[in-house]
Design a protein around this motif. Structure first.
Motif, PDB file in Angstrom:
ATOM      1  N   CYS A  98       0.768  -1.267   0.131  1.00 12.71           N
ATOM      2  CA  CYS A  98      -0.050  -0.079  -0.220  1.00 12.71           C
ATOM      3  C   CYS A  98       0.781   1.288   0.019  1.00 12.71           C
ATOM      4  O   CYS A  98       0.507   2.262  -0.566  1.00 12.71           O
ATOM      5  CB  CYS A  98      -0.915   0.097   1.313  1.00 12.71           C
ATOM      6  SG  CYS A  98      -2.204  -1.117   0.975  1.00 12.71           S
ATOM      7  N   LYS A  99       1.954   1.465   0.601  1.00 16.09           N
ATOM      8  CA  LYS A  99       2.748   2.313   0.894  1.00 16.09           C
ATOM      9  C   LYS A  99       3.393   2.543  -0.548  1.00 16.09           C
ATOM     10  O   LYS A  99       3.630   3.663  -0.831  1.00 16.09           O
ATOM     11  CB  LYS A  99       3.869   2.177   1.920  1.00 16.09           C
ATOM     12  CG  LYS A  99       4.800   3.382   2.087  1.00 16.09           C
ATOM     13  CD  LYS A  99       5.683   3.045   3.209  1.00 16.09           C
ATOM     14  CE  LYS A  99       6.940   2.438   2.697  1.00 16.09           C
ATOM     15  NZ  LYS A  99       7.938   2.328   3.703  1.00 16.09           N
ATOM     16  N   GLU A 100       3.555   1.640  -1.267  1.00 19.94           N
ATOM     17  CA  GLU A 100       4.148   1.659  -2.694  1.00 19.94           C
ATOM     18  C   GLU A 100       3.266   1.980  -3.656  1.00 19.94           C
ATOM     19  O   GLU A 100       3.520   2.191  -4.990  1.00 19.94           O
ATOM     20  CB  GLU A 100       4.882   0.496  -3.120  1.00 19.94           C
ATOM     21  CG  GLU A 100       6.211   0.097  -2.317  1.00 19.94           C
ATOM     22  CD  GLU A 100       7.412   1.023  -2.244  1.00 19.94           C
ATOM     23  OE1 GLU A 100       7.699   1.543  -3.530  1.00 19.94           O
ATOM     24  OE2 GLU A 100       7.627   1.686  -1.395  1.00 19.94           O
ATOM     25  N   GLY A 101       1.957   2.334  -3.245  1.00 22.36           N
ATOM     26  CA  GLY A 101       0.760   2.656  -4.274  1.00 22.36           C
ATOM     27  C   GLY A 101       0.239   1.418  -4.942  1.00 22.36           C
ATOM     28  O   GLY A 101      -0.883   1.559  -5.743  1.00 22.36           O
ATOM     29  N   ARG A 102       0.559  -0.042  -4.263  1.00 23.04           N
ATOM     30  CA  ARG A 102      -0.046  -0.974  -5.050  1.00 23.04           C
ATOM     31  C   ARG A 102      -1.345  -1.453  -4.077  1.00 23.04           C
ATOM     32  O   ARG A 102      -1.252  -2.537  -3.477  1.00 23.04           O
ATOM     33  CB  ARG A 102       0.877  -2.117  -5.210  1.00 23.04           C
ATOM     34  CG  ARG A 102       2.050  -1.798  -6.089  1.00 23.04           C
ATOM     35  CD  ARG A 102       3.383  -2.661  -5.885  1.00 23.04           C
ATOM     36  NE  ARG A 102       3.092  -4.063  -6.155  1.00 23.04           N
ATOM     37  CZ  ARG A 102       4.143  -4.968  -6.080  1.00 23.04           C
ATOM     38  NH1 ARG A 102       5.439  -4.682  -5.703  1.00 23.04           N
ATOM     39  NH2 ARG A 102       3.771  -6.316  -6.473  1.00 23.04           N
ATOM     40  N   TYR A 103      -2.245  -0.529  -4.237  1.00 24.87           N
ATOM     41  CA  TYR A 103      -3.376  -0.795  -3.294  1.00 24.87           C
ATOM     42  C   TYR A 103      -4.278  -1.994  -3.123  1.00 24.87           C
ATOM     43  O   TYR A 103      -4.503  -2.632  -2.359  1.00 24.87           O
ATOM     44  CB  TYR A 103      -4.550   0.249  -3.364  1.00 24.87           C
ATOM     45  CG  TYR A 103      -3.756   1.745  -3.204  1.00 24.87           C
ATOM     46  CD1 TYR A 103      -2.936   1.918  -2.165  1.00 24.87           C
ATOM     47  CD2 TYR A 103      -3.892   2.740  -4.425  1.00 24.87           C
ATOM     48  CE1 TYR A 103      -2.559   3.480  -2.055  1.00 24.87           C
ATOM     49  CE2 TYR A 103      -3.115   3.911  -4.269  1.00 24.87           C
ATOM     50  CZ  TYR A 103      -2.578   4.305  -3.083  1.00 24.87           C
ATOM     51  OH  TYR A 103      -1.754   5.395  -2.839  1.00 24.87           O
TER      52      TYR A 103
END
Length: 244
Positions: free
Chosen positions: A113-118
Motif C-alpha cells: 500500500c505504501k508503494e501505491g499497489r493498493y
C-alpha cells in the motif's frame, strides 16, 4: 532444547575465519542454526542495531533460504533503509513461504500500500485482518483502513477502521485515521470526537495538531483553534497549519 540451540550457535561463532556462505561443521542442523540467526537478527533489528541485524539475517538466509522469518525481518530492514526493491523481493518470498502467517501478510500488505499497489496490498491485509487467531489483527485492519483511505475508498476505509477500534479502542493510528476521514467528509463534530480520543492515548504530532486547528476553525471555536495553533508553533515552530 534452548541449551541445544545455543550450543549449536557457539560452534558456529567459533568458526571466525569461515565466510558467511561456508557450511557449518558436520552434525550441525542448518535449519536450526538459521532460525537462531533469524531470531537474533530480528531482535537486533527491534533494538535498532541495523548493521549486526543485517549480518545475522544474511547468515540465516545463507543457511536456509526458506526461512520466512528471516525474509520478513530483512525486508523490514531494507524498507527502513529505503531499498524498496530489495524489501519487495524479501516480503514476496516471506509471503510465499508462509502464506497463512498473518503477521507477515500484514507487513507485506502495508508495504504494498505504501508503494501505491493498493489492490494487492488490501488483499493481503484483508486476509490478515480476518484471521481470528492473529492476536494483533486490529493492526492489519488499521493498515487496511489507511490503505483504502489513500486509495480513495472512504466507505471501505471507515468499515475497517471501525472494526479495528472494536478490537482495540485505544489504537492511536485508527483514531487518527478516523479523525482525518471525518474531517475530509466535513463531519466536524465526529472528527473532533475522534481527535479527542486520539489525544487521550497518542502523542501530539505536527499533523494531528494541524488537524485540530483545521477542525476547530471549521467549527468556529476560535479559542480552541488558537490553542492548537499555539501548541503547533511551540512544538513545531516551522509548521504551517494550512498545510493539512
Amino acid at each position: 532444547m534452548k541449551f541445544e540451540y545455543w550450543a549449536i550457535l557457539g560452534i558456529a561463532l567459533l568458526q571466525g575465519c569461515s565466510s558467511m556462505h561456508s557450511r557449518p561443521a558436520d552434525g550441525v542442523d542448518e535449519e536450526k542454526l538459521a532460525q537462531i540467526y533469524a531470531t537474533k537478527g530480528t531482535a537486533y533489528l527491534a533494538q535498532g542495531k541495523l548493521k549486526v541485524a543485517l549480518a545475522d539475517l544474511r547468515k540465516a538466509l545463507a543457511l536456509d533460504p526458506d526461512n520466512a522469518v528471516a525474509h520478513e525481518s530483512i525486508a523490514l530492514l531494507y524498507e527502513y533503509l529505503g531499498k524498496a526493491g530489495k524489501a519487495a523481493e524479501h516480503y514476496r518470498e516471506a509471503a510465499k513461504l508462509a502464506p497463512d502467517d498473518a503477521k507477515i501478510l500484514n507487513n507485506y500488505g502495508r508495504f504494498l500500500c505504501k508503494e501505491g499497489r493498493y489492490d494487492e496490498g488490501l488483499a493481503f491485509l484483508e486476509k490478515a485482518g480476518s484471521d481470528k487467531l492473529y492476536d494483533e489483527r486490529w493492526k492489519a485492519l488499521v493498515n487496511a483502513g489507511i490503505c483504502a483511505q489513500r486509495a480513495g475508498r472512504q466507505k471501505q476505509a471507515e468499515t475497517w477502521l471501525r472494526q479495528a477500534l472494536a478490537l482495540n479502542p485505544e489504537s492511536s493510528d485508527a483514531l487518527a485515521a478516523m479523525a482525518r476521514l471525518m474531517a475530509d467528509r466535513g463531519n466536524w463534530l465526529s472528527a473532533r470526537a475522534f481527535l479527542q480520543r486520539y489525544e487521550a492515548v497518542g502523542q501530539p504530532s505536527e499533523s494531528m495538531l494541524r488537524l485540530g486547528y483545521r477542525i476547530e476553525t471549521a467549527l468556529g471555536d476560535t479559542s480552541a483553534a488558537q490553542g492548537y495553533l499555539d501548541k503547533l508553533h511551540r512544538l513545531f515552530p516551522d509548521s504551517q497549519p494550512q498545510a493539512d
